[in-house]
Design a protein around this motif. Structure first.
Motif, mmCIF file in Angstrom:
data_model
loop_
_atom_site.group_PDB
_atom_site.id
_atom_site.type_symbol
_atom_site.label_atom_id
_atom_site.label_comp_id
_atom_site.label_asym_id
_atom_site.label_seq_id
_atom_site.Cartn_x
_atom_site.Cartn_y
_atom_site.Cartn_z
ATOM 1 N N PHE A 31 -12.166 -7.039 -3.061
ATOM 2 C CA PHE A 31 -11.444 -5.792 -3.281
ATOM 3 C C PHE A 31 -10.377 -5.958 -4.358
ATOM 4 O O PHE A 31 -10.207 -5.071 -5.209
ATOM 5 C CB PHE A 31 -10.810 -5.309 -1.970
ATOM 6 C CG PHE A 31 -11.727 -4.432 -1.160
ATOM 7 C CD1 PHE A 31 -11.711 -3.063 -1.311
ATOM 8 C CD2 PHE A 31 -12.620 -4.981 -0.257
ATOM 9 C CE1 PHE A 31 -12.560 -2.249 -0.577
ATOM 10 C CE2 PHE A 31 -13.473 -4.188 0.480
ATOM 11 C CZ PHE A 31 -13.442 -2.806 0.330
ATOM 12 N N ASN A 75 -10.862 -4.201 -8.064
ATOM 13 C CA ASN A 75 -9.888 -3.248 -8.578
ATOM 14 C C ASN A 75 -9.370 -3.674 -9.947
ATOM 15 O O ASN A 75 -9.135 -2.838 -10.830
ATOM 16 C CB ASN A 75 -8.728 -3.103 -7.594
ATOM 17 C CG ASN A 75 -7.948 -1.822 -7.800
ATOM 18 O OD1 ASN A 75 -8.512 -0.786 -8.153
ATOM 19 N ND2 ASN A 75 -6.651 -1.873 -7.593
ATOM 20 N N THR A 121 -5.116 -3.756 -2.700
ATOM 21 C CA THR A 121 -5.354 -2.596 -3.572
ATOM 22 C C THR A 121 -4.043 -2.064 -4.129
ATOM 23 O O THR A 121 -3.932 -1.778 -5.328
ATOM 24 C CB THR A 121 -6.096 -1.494 -2.797
ATOM 25 O OG1 THR A 121 -7.315 -2.015 -2.280
ATOM 26 C CG2 THR A 121 -6.401 -0.309 -3.711
#
Length: 800
Positions: free
Chosen positions: A470, A474, A785
């Motif tokens: 993740f 990103n 994130t």
């Protein structure tokens, strides 16, 4: 006939075993596969992993439809002459033995020239000779050895191959069961004690058991299979604690309702599996989105030249368009060294196509006007004009980019952060679970099973597994939005580990403008100017492109001969006229250049004519870039030019920067090797043309793109030339991304440590553990994130 386990597939023979070659098999199919392998000197298949095979299926006439050419063409991704390539999805691929046997198919059938396995995607890419075998025979061969491919013509025609629909089914079943079990658990949650509950309490409990069965036996089966294969190979993978947690929850809950100890933990069990699958589903969707965004929009920002007919002037004019703007029917100009971006028909010019990017074969093929050309071929001889018959198919071009031929060495020597930590994580967790359970068996046996269950659930490695993909996913999106296009997530981690940066000079730290080129020498005749312009038209070297742009328009025609000598220059012939363009020695001028600048010399019909002098214009903020980088990296400049600008560069660059001139492509590659032998990790930043070998040799190769229409599979990243001054920021955010991942691991371990304390001391019930596990995973994903987005904004990478 004796009771035993099959040597080939590992299945129980159910009391009937077939003895052959001092081994036992469960059926004739497994025996036949073993016989095929042993007779073709492929018995090492069984050395890599115990019982790795599968029972071959009876498929008589199942694949007869592949004899129909129209259907077979939908499956074939490349066809030229007698060479065909197909990528097949093989569900049974699961271990090193599978990879080994599938990459040795040529030993079973000589008409197969090459086969490459993509283990994560469970695909094999097969190149075969269609004169000696057919697609159907290749499929039949795979089935005969227990590797039947999954073929869906609908998926192929839509361009969405191998969608994991089983994950969607499993997620749906787990969600349905979780909702119903939670509903049935409400009365006991609120401790309702009315008569109707007492009467139906056992019905509710057994209904929860029934709902949990498909969850354990079907929805969670991938975790059990992965854990079993890991243990069988003596590897403690990350699915072992997950599978143990699910198994313990189910057995404990079943025992509770059988012996009327309580309602069990079926709600926690179904919830655990549901959240695990939900995380996997979102991860798959995230990668799918990122793959589309990167493969289609980010890998191909470089322009291709489209020819537009000007009715007024009655001639074709050139314009640059982005690759994914190509439409069917467009007329394109492909120069020497350029990649053909779409399937097309050759209109004019002599095509000599290198399909090594596609087939792995280095021998080029010659095409004539009217022949079909496939995407992925590289033009080796002058310029050609083609007409597009398809638009860009991003999935196909992505396979060219990510072909293992170009990155085997790099990937083989690189182990990512998650894999490094996972080796020890499982051992530690299992040790804690066993030690804690053993202690409570003696201290308070009633708590032992609770402790064992809670430890395995609270220490679920979901957060560990999700943090890196993740975070780096990103970062790929952030980089892509800012014109820095990376091949995959591993490149970010590799960037963060580097300590040396090598720059090419021409076209990398310099930019060529029309106002900085002067001609000195004899005046060229109109015929010589026309030949010069058409010769430069076929070349992709930055100096050639700059010189081409300043010359007056000429009538376009096809050269009789054209040859580009890497690192020296180009020569061409039309009728009786010849021309050479390049270095002083190459064109035959023995005089030494007194001008301390880059020169391009011209000779026509073996007569020296003069030279174009390039007064190099360096990129914006180049001094600030080097001053910033020298604080953390060892810097070098490698140039194929002479030492004309050495004094100027010494003033421009920080003290200690290595400057090497007259460097041929092999010299650059060898210089990088010498640094790597000193354990340095090298970034090579070049223009993607003559630097291809150096880009491939480096730990991370970055190609700078300006008006260069060449696709370079040898590099790991493409940087828009307008973003050159942001290189220090890109490297800085790469290092910060790794720090974010490491901090997320620390956060995850903190969760686990606190949870494990309460679990091993018997203060944490499995229900609370099952609730905390998905919450910790979600919090880690949100954490990485937010931090990666914040860091992107902080260093002004993202647009406001």
């Amino acid at each position: 006939m004796i009771e035993s386990t099959c040597y080939h597939c590992g299945n129980d023979c159910d009391g009937l075993a077939i003895n052959f070659d001092q081994k036992t098999f469960c059926c004739n199919g497994c025996k036949t596969v073993y016989d095929i392998f042993s007779s073709n000197d492929l018995s090492s298949y069984y050395d890599l992993q115990s019982a790795p095979g599968a029972i071959p299926k009876e498929i008589e006439k199942k694949y007869d439809y592949l004899d129909t050419p129209a259907i077979a063409e939908k499956l074939i991704e490349f066809k030229d002459g007698n060479t065909e390539i197909i990528t097949l999805y093989i569900p049974h691929i699961h271990c090193s033995s599978c990879i080994w046997i599938l990459e040795n198919l040529h030993k079973l059938q000589s008409s197969i020239t090459n086969s490459q396995v993509n283990f994560p995607k469970k695909t094999v890419r097969i190149t075969f000779n269609n004169e000696k075998t057919s697609l159907k025979e290749v499929i039949m061969l795979l089935n005969s050895i227990g590797y039947e491919p999954y073929i869906s013509l609908d998926d192929y025609s839509e361009g969405e191959k191998h969608i994991n629909r089983s994950l969607i089914y499993k997620l749906g079943i787990a969600g349905f069961a979780f909702g119903n079990v939670m509903f049935l658990s409400f009365p006991e949650y609120f401790e309702v004690s009315e008569y109707w509950l007492e009467q139906y309490k056992y019905v509710f409990r057994w209904l929860m058991f029934v709902f949990s069965l498909p969850v354990v036996l079907y929805a969670a089966q991938d975790y059990f299979i992965s854990a079993f294969k890991g243990l069988r190979s003596k590897i403690l993978n990350i699915d072992v604690p997950i599978a143990l947690g699910i198994a313990v929850l189910f057995l404990r809950s079943t025992a509770e309702i059988i012996f009327d100890w309580g309602t069990g933990f079926f709600d926690s069990l179904t919830g655990l599996v549901f959240f695990l699958l939900l995380g996997k589903f979102f991860q798959q969707k995230t990668y799918s989105f990122l793959s589309f965004e990167r493969d289609y929009k980010s890998y191909f920002p470089i322009a291709v030249t489209r020819l537009i007919f000007d009715k007024k002037d009655q001639r074709y004019k050139e314009e640059s368009i982005q690759v994914y703007d190509i439409e069917e029917g467009d007329r394109l100009l492909i120069r020497n060294g350029e990649l053909i971006p779409v399937d097309a028909i050759l209109i004019s010019g002599e095509a000599r196509i290198d399909y090594s990017f596609v087939t792995g074969e280095s021998e080029s093929v010659t095409k004539i006007s009217g022949d079909k050309l496939f995407a992925g071929g590289k033009q080796l001889y002058g310029a050609i004009e083609i007409e597009a018959i398809k638009t860009v198919e991003q999935s196909y071009l992505t396979r060219l980019w990510s072909n293992d031929v170009f990155n085997k060495d790099k990937s083989a020597s690189f182990t990512n952060l998650t894999d490094t930590i996972s080796k020890y994580f499982t051992i530690v967790i299992l040790s804690i679970a066993v030690i804690a359970t053993t202690f409570w068996l003696f201290a308070d046996a009633g708590k032992a099973i609770n402790v064992f269950t809670a430890v395995l659930i609270i220490a679920c490695p979901c957060a560990l597994a999700l943090a890196r993909p993740f975070a780096l996913g990103n970062m790929l999106r952030i980089f892509g939005k800012n014109k820095f296009y990376l091949k995959n997530a591993d490149v970010i981690e590799q960037l963060a580990q580097t300590d040396s940066i090598i720059f090419d000079k021409t076209g990398t730290i310099t930019t060529n403008t029309t106002s900085n080129i002067e001609y000195e020498g004899m005046e060229l005749t109109p015929e010589e100017e026309s030949l010069l312009k058409n010769t430069l038209r076929a070349s992709n070297h930055p100096l050639s492109r700059a010189l081409y742009d300043i010359l007056e328009d000429q009538k376009i025609y096809t050269l009789d001969e054209y040859q580009e000598h890497v690192g020296k220059g180009i020569e061409a012939k039309l009728a009786e006229s010849t021309i050479k363009i390049g270095s002083s020695n190459f064109v035959g001028n023995s005089e030494l250049s007194a001008i301390q600048n880059t020169n391009v010399h011209i000779s026509a019909n073996d007569e020296y004519k003069g030279r174009y002098v390039f007064h190099n214009q360096y990129r914006k903020n180049v001094k600030n870039v080097f001053d910033t980088l020298t604080k953390a990296y060892k810097l070098s400049i490698l140039s194929g030019d002479n030492e004309g600008e050495k004094q100027h560069l010494e003033q421009l660059l920080p003290e200690g920067t290595s400057l090497l001139f007259d460097q041929k492509p092999d010299d650059k590659l060898n210089y990088i090797k010498s640094l790597q032998e000193l354990t340095q990790k090298v970034i090579m930043i070049g223009d993607g043309l003559n630097d291809a070998g150096a880009l491939a040799q480096s730990n991370v190769g970055i190609a700078v793109s300006e008006n260069v229409n060449v696709f370079s599979p040898a590099c790991d990243a493409i940087l828009d030339a307008s973003q050159f001054d942001r290189i220090p920021k890109y490297l800085k955010i790469s290092k910060k991304a790794i720090k974010i991942i490491k901090s997320s691991f620390i956060l995850s371990f903190l969760y686990n440590s606190i949870g494990l304390y309460y679990a091993v001391t018997g203060q944490l019930s499995p229900i609370i553990a099952a609730i905390l596990m998905p919450l910790s995973s979600i919090s880690v994903v949100v954490y990485v994130t937010i931090l990666t987005n914040w860091n992107g904004r902080k260093i002004k990478l993202q647009e406001s």
